[in-house]
Design an enzyme around this catalytic site. Structure first.
Site, PDB file in Angstrom:
ATOM      1  N   THR A  54       0.840  -1.204   0.000  1.00 40.21           N
ATOM      2  CA  THR A  54       0.000   0.000   0.000  1.00 40.21           C
ATOM      3  C   THR A  54       0.874   1.252   0.000  1.00 40.21           C
ATOM      4  O   THR A  54       0.420   2.321  -0.410  1.00 40.21           O
ATOM      5  CB  THR A  54      -0.960  -0.012   1.199  1.00 40.21           C
ATOM      6  OG1 THR A  54      -1.740  -1.207   1.162  1.00 40.21           O
ATOM      7  CG2 THR A  54      -1.900   1.179   1.173  1.00 40.21           C
ATOM      8  N   TYR A 142       3.413 -11.890   6.744  1.00 42.39           N
ATOM      9  CA  TYR A 142       2.301 -11.366   5.949  1.00 42.39           C
ATOM     10  C   TYR A 142       1.935 -12.427   4.926  1.00 42.39           C
ATOM     11  O   TYR A 142       2.663 -12.668   3.968  1.00 42.39           O
ATOM     12  CB  TYR A 142       2.717 -10.052   5.296  1.00 42.39           C
ATOM     13  CG  TYR A 142       1.651  -9.369   4.459  1.00 42.39           C
ATOM     14  CD1 TYR A 142       0.325  -9.779   4.446  1.00 42.39           C
ATOM     15  CD2 TYR A 142       2.001  -8.276   3.667  1.00 42.39           C
ATOM     16  CE1 TYR A 142      -0.622  -9.136   3.678  1.00 42.39           C
ATOM     17  CE2 TYR A 142       1.052  -7.621   2.894  1.00 42.39           C
ATOM     18  CZ  TYR A 142      -0.249  -8.057   2.910  1.00 42.39           C
ATOM     19  OH  TYR A 142      -1.191  -7.420   2.137  1.00 42.39           O
ATOM     20  N   LYS A 170       0.048 -11.260   9.786  1.00 43.86           N
ATOM     21  CA  LYS A 170      -0.981 -10.481   9.096  1.00 43.86           C
ATOM     22  C   LYS A 170      -1.656 -11.426   8.115  1.00 43.86           C
ATOM     23  O   LYS A 170      -1.039 -11.900   7.164  1.00 43.86           O
ATOM     24  CB  LYS A 170      -0.369  -9.283   8.370  1.00 43.86           C
ATOM     25  CG  LYS A 170      -1.387  -8.474   7.567  1.00 43.86           C
ATOM     26  CD  LYS A 170      -0.728  -7.367   6.758  1.00 43.86           C
ATOM     27  CE  LYS A 170      -1.749  -6.667   5.863  1.00 43.86           C
ATOM     28  NZ  LYS A 170      -1.129  -5.651   4.988  1.00 43.86           N
ATOM     29  N   VAL A 210      -4.531  -4.790  10.512  1.00 47.25           N
ATOM     30  CA  VAL A 210      -3.639  -3.992   9.677  1.00 47.25           C
ATOM     31  C   VAL A 210      -4.487  -3.581   8.482  1.00 47.25           C
ATOM     32  O   VAL A 210      -4.800  -4.389   7.616  1.00 47.25           O
ATOM     33  CB  VAL A 210      -2.394  -4.781   9.227  1.00 47.25           C
ATOM     34  CG1 VAL A 210      -1.572  -3.945   8.251  1.00 47.25           C
ATOM     35  CG2 VAL A 210      -1.550  -5.178  10.436  1.00 47.25           C
TER      36      VAL A 210
END
Length: 299
Positions: A54, A142, A170, A210
């Site tokens: 992001t 992640y 995550k 998150v």
């Protein structure tokens, strides 16, 4: 010094995966990053993820990544956990980024599954373990197979959880069954990495989020998490349902594109995107405004 945390909630409950603001000519906007980070922490974020996807990490240089970490730490580092994205599909490069993030002062690391080259589970294990061995910082895995091409299997997560510095995951796998097993067997702090599943993941043991939509609705996300953890399930569900248009609207197309458009609509630092990301079309912007308004976001 990082803000206070507990082993059960190592990075706080609400973290936003922050975009990287750029100037009109496409350069790194460190002043804008500091202003945006301050806004997000003031809104209620316990932490910020920098240099994730992001944050357009595929298009920022290693030097820019370190500069961003230092700038945001200067602005909010005593009030929020600053977690640096260091994941690549090259273990050696990820180790270099991890060491650079520690040198820049980051409080923790986010390591995404190596993408495109699709290593086997043993390769994933060695990759993440090597990153965790490279610094003294706590690591959040992640897991996002929709982008990386391979999942981190539950058995691999359990093995990785034995590493003293791998403390969190995550989860953007979109599989509540696997999440349930992963939480039960690994003992890792589990963070939702899929905004639509924030509340469902809390119900199977996640400790926080998150978030991408945290750029525009952090107070609501915090209220939802606090309602759930205090036992007010009805209120948590009410907030979740109110936010459905936001969850949907922010991911009608690529999330970085919609997030920067939403920030621009609110007069907050964002700036242009780096190729291959592109600006929203007028029609897409109009739809985004409608979606955000339907979810109660003030523009």
């Amino acid at each position: 010094m990082a803000p206070t945390s507990t082993p059960q909630i190592p990075f706080g409950r609400i973290l936003t995966a922050m975009v990287t603001p750029f100037t009109a000519d496409g350069a790194l906007d460190l002043d804008g990053a500091q202003r945006l980070a301050t806004h997000l922490v003031d809104a209620g974020n316990d932490g910020l993820i920098l240099n994730g996807t992001t944050g357009e990490s595929p298009t920022t240089s290693d030097a820019e990544k370190s500069d961003l970490v230092r700038a945001v730490l200067e602005a909010v580092g005593d009030r929020a956990h600053i977690v640096a994205g260091v994941g690549t599909n090259d273990t050696h490069h990820s180790i270099e980024l991890a060491r650079a993030a520690q040198k820049a002062g980051a409080h923790g690391l986010l390591a995404v599954t190596p993408y495109y080259n699709k290593p086997p589970q043993e390769g994933l294990y060695r990759h993440f373990a090597a990153i965790a061995d490279a610094t003294e910082l706590p690591v959040m895995l992640y897991d996002i197979p929709g982008r990386s091409g391979v999942p981190i299997n539950t058995e691999t997560i359990v093995r990785l959880a034995e590493h003293p510095r791998i403390v969190a995951n995550k989860d953007a796998k979109g599989d509540l069954g696997r999440a349930s097993w992963g939480i039960a067997q690994s003992g890792l702090a589990w963070y939702s990495g899929d905004d639509m599943l924030n509340l469902p993941l809390l119900s199977v043991g996640a400790v926080g989020f998150v978030s991408v939509v945290g750029h525009v609705v952090t107070p609501e996300l915090r209220a939802m998490a606090e309602a759930y953890t205090s036992g007010d399930i009805h209120k948590a569900l009410e907030i979740h349902q109110k936010l459905l248009p936001v969850f949907t609207g922010m991911f009608r197309t690529q999330g970085v594109m919609t997030t920067k458009a939403a920030l621009a609509l609110q007069g907050l630092p964002a700036g242009p995107l780096r190729a291959p990301m592109i600006e929203l079309s007028p029609e897409e912007t109009a739809q985004l405004k409608s979606d955000l308004a339907a979810g109660g976001v003030q523009l």
